[in-house]
Enzyme design. Structure first.
Site, mmCIF file in Angstrom:
data_model
loop_
_atom_site.group_PDB
_atom_site.id
_atom_site.type_symbol
_atom_site.label_atom_id
_atom_site.label_comp_id
_atom_site.label_asym_id
_atom_site.label_seq_id
_atom_site.Cartn_x
_atom_site.Cartn_y
_atom_site.Cartn_z
ATOM 1 N N ASP A 88 44.924 36.666 40.974
ATOM 2 C CA ASP A 88 44.180 37.264 41.766
ATOM 3 C C ASP A 88 43.184 37.814 40.721
ATOM 4 O O ASP A 88 43.261 37.566 39.686
ATOM 5 C CB ASP A 88 45.053 38.608 42.127
ATOM 6 C CG ASP A 88 46.070 39.105 40.621
ATOM 7 O OD1 ASP A 88 45.455 40.058 40.290
ATOM 8 O OD2 ASP A 88 46.960 38.296 40.386
ATOM 9 N N ASP A 140 41.985 41.201 38.981
ATOM 10 C CA ASP A 140 42.894 42.532 38.761
ATOM 11 C C ASP A 140 42.245 43.737 39.580
ATOM 12 O O ASP A 140 41.307 43.640 40.557
ATOM 13 C CB ASP A 140 42.940 42.653 37.458
ATOM 14 C CG ASP A 140 43.948 43.395 36.793
ATOM 15 O OD1 ASP A 140 45.032 43.191 37.166
ATOM 16 O OD2 ASP A 140 43.611 44.509 36.096
#
Length: 307
Positions: free
Chosen positions: A219, A221
């Site tokens: 991902d 962040d």
């Protein structure tokens, strides 16, 4: 319970240690492997070790969070994990970790070869030293440059998106970052954020093992507009798992046992690290340290005449 001294004929053993993080709990290539229990002076590791072969190379696989992902990042007994891999005869470790990214050019699905760390953890069990024996191990280059070359070649051969250098911010889990924290670390020029790269890498150096961390980006962040959602992280982990297993297979296929003296200095990291003179070593502490560094701490034998 199984124990070993981590050596073979006085030379480093050839086994490749594999530490699987989130999303890499088992190795399909080790379907015929044997789960083997290990105990160490620092307690039990996260799980039994799966011992077997991949592409003809002897390996030992350890799920960092245990099978079923039941151990939180701040609960991992990293000292026992590294000591168990050393006891299993490992000479080098390939560690796979799930991370968030601070850079848009390192999107989910990218593999990052971590070669620097910034430590923001507060957990215990950060060193094998203490209790009468003081050691300060050089950590300016915290991963093994020799092993890194093998991993980089494997990533390129597989055509996987990757970066050959990266700095990991290691935060105290299990919480995710606030947006303010994430923006601050991004501004510092850091690359990825994880929860388990340390003290793991430092302990591997104290145990004189070659170590390389490969981070799988799951991902962007909290700095980004994309909300970090556990369900999406798990979905990305699932997609990454097949690539991670392919990487492990390719590294095992390409790898050979490290030389007795690793050119990166890993196998002799303790040569100038121990400050306490041998005559002052407490026997119990030296005996415990011999489990992770027998080259230095195993009792010296004295030759005697046989007449």
């Amino acid at each position: 319970m199984s124990q070993a001294d981590g050596t073979a004929g006085g030379r480093p053993a050839a086994r490749l240690g594999l530490i699987g993080g989130s999303g890499l709990y088992r190795m399909a290539a080790l379907a015929d492997g044997v789960w083997t229990e290990f105990d160490t002076p620092w307690g039990r590791p996260s799980d039994a070790l799966l011992l077997g072969t991949i592409a003809g190379r002897e390996v030992a696989f350890l799920p960092r969070h245990g099978r079923g992902h039941r151990i939180a990042p701040d609960e991992i007994n990293a000292r026992a994990n590294i000591a168990a891999l050393k006891a299993a005869g490992c000479a080098e470790i390939l560690a796979v970790s799930a991370v968030g990214s601070y850079r848009a050019e390192l999107p989910p699905g990218t593999f990052v070869m971590v070669d620097q760390f910034v430590d923001r953890t507060i957990r215990g069990g950060r060193s094998y030293f203490g209790e009468g024996i003081v050691g300060h191990v050089g950590f300016g280059n915290p991963t093994c440059g020799r092993l890194a070359e093998t991993v980089a070649a494997a990533l390129s051969a597989l055509g996987l998106p990757h970066a050959t250098h990266g700095t990991m911010l290691v935060m105290e889990g299990p919480q995710f970052s606030t947006r303010a924290e994430s923006l601050g670390y991004k501004a510092q020029g850091l690359d990825v954020v994880g929860m388990t790269g340390l003290p793991e890498a430092r302990l591997a150096r104290e145990a004189e093992l070659c170590y390389q961390n490969v981070a799988m980006v799951t991902d962007l962040d909290a700095w980004s507009d994309t909300h970090v959602d556990v369900s999406e992280v798990i979905a990305v982990l699932g997609r990454n798992a097949e690539n991670a297993q392919a990487l492990v297979h390719e590294v095992a296929r390409r790898g050979v046992a490290p030389p007795e003296r690793c050119p990166a200095g890993c196998t002799h990291a303790l040569d100038t690290a121990v400050i306490t003179p041998r005559e002052a070593w407490p026997e119990a502490t030296a005996r415990r340290l011999a489990c992770i560094a027998p080259r230095v701490f195993a009792p010296k034998t004295v030759a005697t005449d046989s007449a």
